[in-house]
Design a protein around this motif. Structure first.
Motif, mmCIF file in Angstrom:
data_model
loop_
_atom_site.group_PDB
_atom_site.id
_atom_site.type_symbol
_atom_site.label_atom_id
_atom_site.label_comp_id
_atom_site.label_asym_id
_atom_site.label_seq_id
_atom_site.Cartn_x
_atom_site.Cartn_y
_atom_site.Cartn_z
ATOM 1 N N PHE A 69 0.668 -0.844 -0.445
ATOM 2 C CA PHE A 69 0.095 0.007 0.020
ATOM 3 C C PHE A 69 0.936 1.404 0.342
ATOM 4 O O PHE A 69 0.692 2.602 -0.916
ATOM 5 C CB PHE A 69 -0.975 0.165 1.562
ATOM 6 N N ALA A 70 1.797 1.660 0.992
ATOM 7 C CA ALA A 70 2.636 2.702 0.969
ATOM 8 C C ALA A 70 3.616 3.015 -0.552
ATOM 9 O O ALA A 70 3.501 4.299 -0.350
ATOM 10 C CB ALA A 70 3.535 2.232 1.970
ATOM 11 N N GLY A 71 3.373 1.846 -1.543
ATOM 12 C CA GLY A 71 3.858 2.575 -2.261
ATOM 13 C C GLY A 71 2.907 3.319 -3.202
ATOM 14 O O GLY A 71 3.859 3.983 -4.404
ATOM 15 N N ASP A 72 1.355 3.442 -2.783
ATOM 16 C CA ASP A 72 1.246 4.819 -3.533
ATOM 17 C C ASP A 72 1.218 5.791 -3.228
ATOM 18 O O ASP A 72 1.320 6.817 -3.876
ATOM 19 C CB ASP A 72 -0.718 4.103 -3.060
ATOM 20 N N PRO A 120 6.234 5.535 -8.479
ATOM 21 C CA PRO A 120 5.569 4.339 -8.097
ATOM 22 C C PRO A 120 6.745 3.747 -6.306
ATOM 23 O O PRO A 120 7.761 3.448 -6.766
ATOM 24 C CB PRO A 120 5.393 3.664 -8.428
ATOM 25 N N GLY A 121 6.230 4.124 -5.515
ATOM 26 C CA GLY A 121 7.164 3.282 -4.317
ATOM 27 C C GLY A 121 7.442 1.797 -4.282
ATOM 28 O O GLY A 121 8.541 1.617 -4.009
ATOM 29 N N SER A 164 2.880 -0.189 -7.541
ATOM 30 C CA SER A 164 1.889 0.724 -8.027
ATOM 31 C C SER A 164 2.282 1.183 -8.827
ATOM 32 O O SER A 164 1.436 2.265 -9.665
ATOM 33 C CB SER A 164 2.635 2.504 -6.632
ATOM 34 N N ALA A 165 3.374 0.907 -9.529
ATOM 35 C CA ALA A 165 3.553 1.408 -11.843
ATOM 36 C C ALA A 165 2.051 1.061 -12.366
ATOM 37 O O ALA A 165 2.082 2.638 -12.934
ATOM 38 C CB ALA A 165 4.805 0.847 -11.826
ATOM 39 N N ALA A 166 1.668 1.027 -12.180
ATOM 40 C CA ALA A 166 -0.346 0.350 -13.041
ATOM 41 C C ALA A 166 -0.877 1.358 -13.198
ATOM 42 O O ALA A 166 -1.511 2.149 -13.971
ATOM 43 C CB ALA A 166 -0.984 -0.824 -13.091
ATOM 44 N N TYR A 167 -1.202 2.180 -12.043
ATOM 45 C CA TYR A 167 -2.076 3.143 -11.982
ATOM 46 C C TYR A 167 -1.523 4.876 -10.936
ATOM 47 O O TYR A 167 -1.977 5.622 -10.710
ATOM 48 C CB TYR A 167 -3.403 2.859 -10.986
ATOM 49 N N PHE A 202 11.862 0.259 -12.927
ATOM 50 C CA PHE A 202 10.591 0.221 -12.787
ATOM 51 C C PHE A 202 11.137 2.156 -11.747
ATOM 52 O O PHE A 202 10.671 3.397 -12.166
ATOM 53 C CB PHE A 202 9.860 0.009 -11.529
ATOM 54 N N ALA A 203 12.039 2.097 -10.819
ATOM 55 C CA ALA A 203 12.178 3.255 -9.795
ATOM 56 C C ALA A 203 13.565 4.356 -10.683
ATOM 57 O O ALA A 203 13.192 5.295 -11.340
ATOM 58 C CB ALA A 203 12.724 2.883 -8.710
#
Length: 503
Positions: A73-76, A85-86, A90-93, A214-215
């Motif tokens: 969750f915290a990645g949001d 994205p954390g 979280s990257a999808a949205y 991602f990051a």
């Protein structure tokens, strides 16, 4: 001992003050790691492993379950505030959540994500509680043929469901599968594509590659925007309660939550898929069935609802293959399996007979961690508003430092940093040209299992391909995969025919 007696014993184990305190501290740690861009839920779990050496099995599992769930969750949070994205899930949205934040709806974006994450998490737990003991009866019937079709199903879903551009997704998946062949051949032990490097004998490390794709790719985009002519948009403050308006959104989209929770649990149960793939797939399915697909990617809360519920439901689903089959559902459960072996507990069907109280303790820990998510998530959002309001020129180097630390820690060598940097540039180039990066990750995760099970099956059958359909469960899974491929090819032909007619 009956089922209720086993649950009672498990409840006594979980309600121990040491276990509760461990869960609380691990939850806070997971929130911190997940909220820091570049550090993943897998990273949070990996950092806890040395500490679990000195714990009993129940506190050790409580620490890992709680930390990983909170980190998802915290990645949001940085995704909404910074468009970074954390966590990969979280990257999808991230585009929708960040656009909502820019529209002054930061509280709505994070509030919806938090509440829906809890709902999806509870759904995953319910399925885990009800399905895992039943699936254990079939686990002993699984052989390399069944595992091969499971891996094929997971790979197929990424291409045909998760992307609106199947061809580019297929190319990305092939790149991931190609990277997965680097290292030692699983059947002969011969080095492949290592070019004489001893670091590559272990293959391309998954975590540094994921952090890079991602990051680091997001950091590169952020640096480019800093030097662009247009100013970087700053997220405006969002006054009021974090949960204001969340109830209305949940009441408006109950079907989305149910559908994506089911999909997330299913994808999480596929070996190697995990929460990030579940989020991408749920978001794609949501867009396909939505009445307003054109609003996705522009600050649409519906995609946020679907993806958030799916990625947290996948957390519970990923434990099904870990506990029932003894194979990891994702990178977190891969670490968990190692911890269980370290404690002298062998995951698989026999654990339901030898240590049933351990299984039910895991179920109860999941419920506890999901309940803890609401207060800890609320506190994390309030704190992150202050921490993440640092100017981007200062913040981006800080994020990069977290990425470097994470990549080095997973390999304990500079080679992890090299992999991260290379995959980061590669991921940026892919996304700039419209290629999704999630299938690359899926190929890296599922590729070794896919190859190993195929080679094992071919050796057992003497090269007879019909042996993949000789067993009932394998035949059903194989038919499902072939039907999925047939549907995807037919859909592509129909789309091509319509394009020619309109041209």
């Amino acid at each position: 001992m009956g089922t209720f007696d086993t649950i009672y014993v498990a409840a006594l184990l979980v309600m121990d003050p040491t276990v509760l305190l461990t869960a609380l501290l691990a939850g806070m740690f997971g929130m911190f790691v997940g909220a820091m861009p570049g550090l993943t839920a897998t990273m949070a779990t990996a950092l806890l492993v040395p500490i679990t050496f000195f714990m009993d099995p129940i506190p050790a599992l409580a620490a890992i379950v709680t930390a990983s769930g909170m980190a998802i969750f915290a990645g949001d949070i940085p995704g909404a505030l910074l468009r970074i994205p954390g966590t990969p899930a979280s990257a999808a949205y991230v585009e929708d959540s960040h656009r909502l934040a820019q529209q002054g709806k930061l509280n709505l974006a994070l509030g919806v994500s938090l509440v829906v994450s809890c709902i999806g998490g509870m759904f995953g737990i319910a399925v885990l509680f009800l399905a895992a003991p039943t699936l254990a009866e079939f686990a002993l019937k699984f052989t390399s043929y069944e595992y091969f079709w499971l891996a094929a199903l997971g790979l197929s879903c990424a291409i045909f469901i998760a992307s609106s551009a199947p061809l580019k997704a297929g190319i990305a998946l092939l790149i991931g599968l190609t990277l997965a062949t680097v290292g030692l051949d699983p059947t002969t032990g011969v080095p492949r594509f290592t070019f004489g490097s001893t670091d590559l004998l272990a293959g391309v490390e998954f975590i540094p590659a994921m952090i890079g794709l991602f990051a680091l790719a997001e950091i590169l985009r952020g640096v480019i925007r800093l030097n662009a002519a247009e100013p970087v948009q700053v997220v405006p403050p969002s006054p009021g309660s974090l949960f204001k308006g969340v109830g209305a959104v949940v009441r408006k989209h109950p079907k989305n939550i149910l559908r994506s929770s089911m999909l997330g649990t299913l994808i999480g149960a596929l070996p190697g898929a995990g929460a990030d793939i579940a989020a991408w797939m749920a978001y794609a399915v949501s867009k396909r069935f939505s009445k307003t697909p054109q609003a996705y990617g522009k600050g649409h809360v519906e995609g946020l609802v679907d993806a958030s519920s799916a990625n947290n439901a996948a957390v519970g689903g990923s434990w099904i293959p870990a506990l029932v089959f003894g194979i990891p559902g994702d990178s977190v459960t891969a670490i968990v399996i190692g911890v269980l072996y370290m404690k002298g507990l062998n995951p698989g069907p026999t654990v339901f007979l030898q240590n049933p109280q351990l299984i039910y303790a895991v179920f109860l820990i999941f419920i506890l961690s999901t309940l803890l998510m609401l207060p800890l998530g609320w506190a994390a959002v309030r704190a992150a508003r202050q921490v993440l309001r640092v100017p981007r020129r200062i913040l981006l180097p800080m994020v990069l430092s977290f990425c470097l630390v994470g990549a080095f820690a997973m390999t304990n060598s500079p080679f992890g940093i090299i992999v991260m940097l290379a995959m980061g540039v590669f991921g940026w180039l892919m996304e700039e040209n419209g290629f999704p990066v999630a299938p690359v990750i899926l190929g890296l995760v599922l590729g070794p299992m896919f190859e190993r099970m195929f080679m094992t099956s071919m050796i057992k059958s003497g090269g007879d391909l019909t042996a993949f359909f000789d067993r009932p469960i394998a035949a059903v899974l194989g038919i499902c995969v072939l039907l999925l491929w047939g549907y995807a090819l037919l859909s592509a032909l129909v789309r091509a025919s319509r394009t020619r007619q309109t041209a």
